[in-house]
Design a protein around this motif. Structure first.
Motif, PDB file in Angstrom:
ATOM      1  N   GLY A 179       0.842  -1.185   0.000  1.00 44.66           N
ATOM      2  CA  GLY A 179       0.000   0.000   0.000  1.00 44.66           C
ATOM      3  C   GLY A 179       0.874   1.230   0.000  1.00 44.66           C
ATOM      4  O   GLY A 179       2.109   1.135  -0.072  1.00 44.66           O
ATOM      5  N   ILE A 180       0.242   2.403   0.070  1.00 41.78           N
ATOM      6  CA  ILE A 180       1.017   3.638   0.083  1.00 41.78           C
ATOM      7  C   ILE A 180       0.679   4.453   1.320  1.00 41.78           C
ATOM      8  O   ILE A 180      -0.411   4.361   1.874  1.00 41.78           O
ATOM      9  CB  ILE A 180       0.772   4.480  -1.186  1.00 41.78           C
ATOM     10  N   ALA A 181       1.654   5.255   1.739  1.00 42.31           N
ATOM     11  CA  ALA A 181       1.447   6.141   2.879  1.00 42.31           C
ATOM     12  C   ALA A 181       0.704   7.387   2.427  1.00 42.31           C
ATOM     13  O   ALA A 181       0.886   7.854   1.299  1.00 42.31           O
ATOM     14  CB  ALA A 181       2.793   6.522   3.491  1.00 42.31           C
ATOM     15  N   ASP A 182      -0.117   7.917   3.313  1.00 47.94           N
ATOM     16  CA  ASP A 182      -0.830   9.153   2.997  1.00 47.94           C
ATOM     17  C   ASP A 182      -0.440  10.278   3.948  1.00 47.94           C
ATOM     18  O   ASP A 182      -1.130  11.297   4.040  1.00 47.94           O
ATOM     19  CB  ASP A 182      -2.347   8.936   3.053  1.00 47.94           C
ATOM     20  N   GLY A 232       9.065  14.928  18.648  1.00 55.30           N
ATOM     21  CA  GLY A 232       8.265  16.041  18.168  1.00 55.30           C
ATOM     22  C   GLY A 232       7.062  15.594  17.367  1.00 55.30           C
ATOM     23  O   GLY A 232       6.537  14.495  17.541  1.00 55.30           O
ATOM     24  N   GLU A 233       6.641  16.466  16.464  1.00 56.88           N
ATOM     25  CA  GLU A 233       5.410  16.235  15.730  1.00 56.88           C
ATOM     26  C   GLU A 233       5.479  14.986  14.869  1.00 56.88           C
ATOM     27  O   GLU A 233       4.460  14.331  14.626  1.00 56.88           O
ATOM     28  CB  GLU A 233       5.104  17.450  14.854  1.00 56.88           C
ATOM     29  N   ASP A 234       6.677  14.628  14.399  1.00 56.15           N
ATOM     30  CA  ASP A 234       6.810  13.435  13.557  1.00 56.15           C
ATOM     31  C   ASP A 234       6.306  12.185  14.272  1.00 56.15           C
ATOM     32  O   ASP A 234       5.576  11.379  13.695  1.00 56.15           O
ATOM     33  CB  ASP A 234       8.278  13.233  13.159  1.00 56.15           C
ATOM     34  N   ARG A 257       5.670   0.510  18.151  1.00 53.75           N
ATOM     35  CA  ARG A 257       7.090   0.432  18.474  1.00 53.75           C
ATOM     36  C   ARG A 257       7.974   1.342  17.620  1.00 53.75           C
ATOM     37  O   ARG A 257       7.562   1.889  16.596  1.00 53.75           O
ATOM     38  CB  ARG A 257       7.557  -1.022  18.357  1.00 53.75           C
ATOM     39  N   ASN A 258       9.216   1.440  18.058  1.00 54.55           N
ATOM     40  CA  ASN A 258      10.226   2.290  17.417  1.00 54.55           C
ATOM     41  C   ASN A 258      10.546   1.775  16.016  1.00 54.55           C
ATOM     42  O   ASN A 258      10.921   0.608  15.843  1.00 54.55           O
ATOM     43  CB  ASN A 258      11.484   2.277  18.291  1.00 54.55           C
ATOM     44  N   ILE A 259      10.401   2.635  15.006  1.00 53.76           N
ATOM     45  CA  ILE A 259      10.743   2.240  13.634  1.00 53.76           C
ATOM     46  C   ILE A 259      12.130   2.748  13.239  1.00 53.76           C
ATOM     47  O   ILE A 259      12.461   2.849  12.053  1.00 53.76           O
ATOM     48  CB  ILE A 259       9.688   2.726  12.623  1.00 53.76           C
ATOM     49  N   GLY A 260      12.927   3.090  14.261  1.00 51.91           N
ATOM     50  CA  GLY A 260      14.307   3.471  14.013  1.00 51.91           C
ATOM     51  C   GLY A 260      14.425   4.748  13.209  1.00 51.91           C
ATOM     52  O   GLY A 260      13.746   5.744  13.465  1.00 51.91           O
ATOM     53  N   GLU A 261      15.278   4.726  12.200  1.00 56.86           N
ATOM     54  CA  GLU A 261      15.541   5.918  11.400  1.00 56.86           C
ATOM     55  C   GLU A 261      14.655   6.005  10.160  1.00 56.86           C
ATOM     56  O   GLU A 261      14.854   6.858   9.308  1.00 56.86           O
ATOM     57  CB  GLU A 261      17.020   5.933  10.997  1.00 56.86           C
ATOM     58  N   THR A 262      13.681   5.114  10.062  1.00 64.58           N
ATOM     59  CA  THR A 262      12.781   5.135   8.909  1.00 64.58           C
ATOM     60  C   THR A 262      11.980   6.428   8.872  1.00 64.58           C
ATOM     61  O   THR A 262      11.395   6.841   9.870  1.00 64.58           O
ATOM     62  CB  THR A 262      11.803   3.946   8.966  1.00 64.58           C
ATOM     63  N   VAL A 263      11.965   7.074   7.714  1.00 65.62           N
ATOM     64  CA  VAL A 263      11.156   8.273   7.491  1.00 65.62           C
ATOM     65  C   VAL A 263      10.205   7.971   6.340  1.00 65.62           C
ATOM     66  O   VAL A 263      10.627   7.532   5.272  1.00 65.62           O
ATOM     67  CB  VAL A 263      12.019   9.499   7.147  1.00 65.62           C
ATOM     68  N   VAL A 264       8.920   8.182   6.564  1.00 71.55           N
ATOM     69  CA  VAL A 264       7.906   7.873   5.563  1.00 71.55           C
ATOM     70  C   VAL A 264       7.309   9.162   5.028  1.00 71.55           C
ATOM     71  O   VAL A 264       6.977  10.066   5.803  1.00 71.55           O
ATOM     72  CB  VAL A 264       6.794   6.988   6.170  1.00 71.55           C
ATOM     73  N   ALA A 302       5.629  -1.720   3.152  1.00 76.43           N
ATOM     74  CA  ALA A 302       5.772  -3.174   3.104  1.00 76.43           C
ATOM     75  C   ALA A 302       5.472  -3.763   4.475  1.00 76.43           C
ATOM     76  O   ALA A 302       5.450  -3.074   5.496  1.00 76.43           O
ATOM     77  CB  ALA A 302       7.177  -3.556   2.650  1.00 76.43           C
ATOM     78  N   LEU A 303       5.270  -5.071   4.506  1.00 76.33           N
ATOM     79  CA  LEU A 303       4.982  -5.763   5.756  1.00 76.33           C
ATOM     80  C   LEU A 303       6.117  -5.635   6.765  1.00 76.33           C
ATOM     81  O   LEU A 303       5.883  -5.637   7.973  1.00 76.33           O
ATOM     82  CB  LEU A 303       4.723  -7.247   5.487  1.00 76.33           C
ATOM     83  N   ARG A 304       7.339  -5.510   6.279  1.00 75.26           N
ATOM     84  CA  ARG A 304       8.470  -5.423   7.206  1.00 75.26           C
ATOM     85  C   ARG A 304       8.296  -4.230   8.143  1.00 75.26           C
ATOM     86  O   ARG A 304       8.568  -4.311   9.339  1.00 75.26           O
ATOM     87  CB  ARG A 304       9.790  -5.339   6.447  1.00 75.26           C
ATOM     88  N   LEU A 305       7.837  -3.113   7.585  1.00 73.54           N
ATOM     89  CA  LEU A 305       7.592  -1.940   8.420  1.00 73.54           C
ATOM     90  C   LEU A 305       6.458  -2.207   9.404  1.00 73.54           C
ATOM     91  O   LEU A 305       6.540  -1.850  10.581  1.00 73.54           O
ATOM     92  CB  LEU A 305       7.253  -0.721   7.560  1.00 73.54           C
ATOM     93  N   LEU A 306       5.392  -2.854   8.941  1.00 76.70           N
ATOM     94  CA  LEU A 306       4.247  -3.099   9.815  1.00 76.70           C
ATOM     95  C   LEU A 306       4.621  -4.024  10.967  1.00 76.70           C
ATOM     96  O   LEU A 306       4.118  -3.868  12.082  1.00 76.70           O
ATOM     97  CB  LEU A 306       3.081  -3.697   9.020  1.00 76.70           C
TER      98      LEU A 306
END
Length: 746
Positions: free
Chosen positions: A363-366, A374-376, A411-418, A425-429
């Motif tokens: 899928g895609i992020a919106d 912060g806000e992120d 949980r923490n997604i580390g340095e991932t920026v979307v 992908a499922l790996r992120l989920l």
């Protein structure tokens, strides 16, 4: 002597001597070494960072190196072994069992997250399979069945003994009873956690008196919180201290020795301490450390225990502007750790199969989000909550007004920026939601919802309890730390205390861990048996098969449904029409279409994700360009709503005068009147309806031109609206459109 390839052994020389049991020993000193990891959480992947997870192959390699050099090694592990990673979750722990077997694990304590994949019907099957496949034994003395034929019996083997070089060692396991609140109610049905201390006292006495053990070791999934720098001088908080002290006191009273050592788990930080004369060691989570108890027994039976930690990663802390390494080495830390080639091959095989599943776009992020402060991070949490809310409403089809979630489930997604438009992908989920939490729907009064939102858990933007769907402000301003709710609104309207609202939350929250996150006030609760992570997956898949608008205009020369271009949320989606060659009339048309996502659902039989639509397609008028600009939007809206349908010749004819019969038809359509057709007089049903409602007066001439006074009077009767449009002496279709827009509030 082999060159040691592990990081420096911590706490060298620290030893605790305890009196023996009186057993006869040979003159020479006996040595036994117990090694373990804690709270592994399925962390088989190597994060590639000095401070990150070393990965299963390095844990196995390091463990083999240690046990090869050590005398009489025994390997154990703390609880919460399996859940927390995609590679373990998707294989139900099988690759973790391969790792445990490769390390030679003999015993494991039971942790709270080890219950995540079982319920009252499957619990025996799940845990027995793990023990068989991993070639180890779960030890726990304080979890009991409360239902069925086994009610009152222990769920697990309470203890085990090993005789090594003539020394008899007893192991028992416990889990802190407070851990029960950290397990969803679905997974704790039919069991209870009795006090860990009482079980520990029973086990220690039994192992000393009945089993005649020379050494007694507790595998305790009990909280131990020690601050940096994790040395013997640092204070240890949590339940582990009172646990040890109570056991030792009870054993002393009974005339036997207490605990020789404790291998801990449950909290994520490491621990290295001596409590009430008992050495305690706990490895950090995710295989970042290996802990060790070195046990030596002299010829008189005296026991000396030395606890130590072997870092497989690096822990640092800030000292002013300087970053100080507390444990582990610099960037070369990981390179110094050996990878076990045999297990690496097993891991690679699992990972290769997993990669296609995990990395294919779903899928895609919106929205833009990351885990940065912060806000992120706030956007990230709200994005996750919104997907669950969307799933229950749009995919599952059960309308809810709000979705609640504890922050610990995101949980923490580390340095991932979307970024918006990024493929997900499922790996992120699986990173976002590594633990299996299910969704529960329920009814709750407005007053109870406000009580939840006013609890201590709501302090600050980053709270223990979050929600999506309601607009909440606090008396000192939005997200202020006094927790006093000023306003809770749904769609702009304040919640009513006595009114009942349908909401949803994750199973961790129902009936609740207590304190300010108590959802026990919910009624008609229903577990919909959908994991949060799968709900998010289904939500983004469904959204990728959605249209941006289900009502839109097409050019006059678009003659058939098949020629229509439907704008979808994802431009890779495909659209098919039920009747592709169906002719489109001028004005409003209902077109049946199916939108298919460009992504597949890996858990569905066919995998295809589709949504069926009844699209409202407005074929523009032949004279669309001639409609005055100030009227064009209004005309389109009224045409979409089926009020205007053209003049029968494909034109709107904005300057054409309207008759009274035409007005009657337009008023009936605008009001949504259900009229029976009359083949002999097209206007008769609408005229009769308007007369009945008092919108038109009897005796009017149907073919006469409409006047502004008539239209104003009808607006007042039907819509209680004062029309301010300036009318010509003979009112036109365009002017009527503007008046109808006022009536309908467009």
């Amino acid at each position: 002597m082999k060159k040691r390839i592990l990081s420096t052994l911590l706490a060298l020389g620290m030893a605790v001597s305890l009196m023996g049991t009186g057993a006869a020993f040979a003159a020479e000193e006996k040595e036994i070494n117990i090694f373990g990891i804690g709270d592994f959480g399925g962390a088989l992947d190597d994060s590639g960072k000095p401070a990150g997870n070393p990965g299963g192959a390095r844990v196995v390699g390091a463990m083999k190196a240690l046990t090869t050099e050590a005398a009489n090694p025994i390997v154990v592990t703390g609880g919460t072994i399996y859940t927390g990673s995609a590679i373990s979750e998707t294989n139900h722990g099988k690759p973790v069992n391969e790792m445990l077997k490769a390390m030679g694990v003999k015993y494991a304590s039971v942790g709270n997250h080890d219950f995540d994949w079982s319920n009252i019907d499957t619990r025996d099957e799940v845990f027995n399979t793990w023990q068989t496949d991993g070639a180890f034994t779960f030890l726990n003395a304080n979890v009991y069945w409360t239902k069925g034929e086994k009610a009152g019996q222990r769920v697990f083997t309470p203890y085990a003994t090993e005789t090594v070089d003539g020394v008899k060692i007893g192991f028992f396991g416990v889990i802190g009873e407070d851990n029960m609140s950290a397990i969803s109610a679905l997974n704790t049905e039919g069991i209870e956690f009795r006090p860990a201390t009482e079980a520990g006292i029973e086990m220690a006495k039994l192992l000393r008196t009945e089993e005649k053990c020379d050494v007694v070791i507790a595998l305790a999934h009990v909280a131990s919180v020690q601050d940096a720098p994790y040395d013997l001088e640092a204070t240890v908080n949590g339940g582990i201290g009172p646990f040890i002290e109570a056991i030792n006191a009870a054993c002393k009273k009974a005339g036997v020795k207490g605990l020789d050592g404790v291998m801990g788990s449950q909290t994520t930080a490491p621990c290295l301490a001596v409590i009430d004369g008992t050495p305690v060691v706990k490895a950090q989570n995710y295989g970042k450390f290996i802990d060790q108890l070195n046990i030596k027994i002299d010829g008189k039976g005296n026991v000396t225990v030395t606890p130590s930690l072997h870092p497989l990663t690096q822990i640092t802390m800030k000292d002013g502007e300087e970053t100080v390494s507390l444990m582990g080495t610099t960037e070369t830390t990981r390179e110094e750790q050996p990878e076990d080639e045999a297990f690496k091959a097993v891991y690679d095989e699992y990972n290769a199969i997993l990669a296609e599943l995990m990395d294919a776009p779903r899928g895609i992020a919106d929205a833009h989000f990351s885990y940065a402060e912060g806000e992120d991070r706030f956007n990230y949490q709200k994005w996750y909550l919104r997907q669950n809310w969307y799933y229950v409403n749009e995919v599952y089809g059960e309308p809810i007004v709000a979705y609640f979630q504890n922050t610990g489930g995101i949980r923490n997604i580390g340095e991932t920026v979307v970024e918006p438009g990024d493929e997900l992908a499922l790996r992120l989920l699986y990173t976002v939601a590594p633990f299996d939490n299910y969704i529960v729907t329920m009814d709750m009064t407005g007053k109870d919802i406000k009580t939840l939102l006013g609890g201590e858990s709501q302090y600050g933007k980053y709270t223990s309890l979050l929600q999506y769907g309601l607009d909440v402000t606090y008396k000192a301003g939005e997200f202020e730390a006094n927790g006093e709710v000023e306003s809770v609104k749904l769609n702009g309207e304040e919640l009513v205390d006595e009114e009942v609202y349908h909401i949803a939350c994750n199973t961790f929250l129902y009936p609740g861990p207590g304190d300010s996150m108590d959802f026990s006030a919910g009624t008609n609760a229903k577990n919909i048996n959908v994991i949060n992570r799968n709900a998010v997956l289904a939500a983004i898949l469904d959204q990728s098969a959605t249209v941006k608008s289900d009502a839109f205009a097409v050019a006059y020369d678009t003659a058939t449904a098949g020629a229509v271009t439907v704008t979808t949320t994802n431009d890779k989606a495909t659209v098919t029409f039920a009747q592709p060659e169906a002719p489109l009339a001028v004005g409003r048309n209902t077109v049946k279409a199916t939108v298919t996502a460009p992504y597949a659902d890996p858990y569905a039989t066919t995998g295809a994700v589709t949504r069926d639509y009844d699209l409202t397609v407005v074929r523009e008028y032949a004279d669309q360009a001639a409609i005055p600009a100030e009227m064009a939007d209004v005309v389109n809206r009224l045409t979409v709503d089926g009020v205007f349908k053209g003049n029968g010749e494909g034109n709107f004819a904005a300057d054409t005068q309207l008759t009274m019969n035409e007005l009657a038809v337009l008023l009936a359509r605008a009001a949504g009147a259900e009229l029976a057709a009359d083949s002999t007089d097209w206007a008769a049903p609408a005229v009769a309806w308007c007369l009945e409602k008092g919108a038109l007066q009897p005796g009017f001439e149907g073919t006469a031109n409409l006047t502004g006074e008539t239209l104003r009077a009808a607006a007042k009767v039907l819509f209680d609206t004062e029309i301010t449009v300036e009318f010509s002496p003979a009112v036109t279709r365009g002017e009527t459109a503007m008046a109808l827009a006022q009536m309908l509030g467009l």
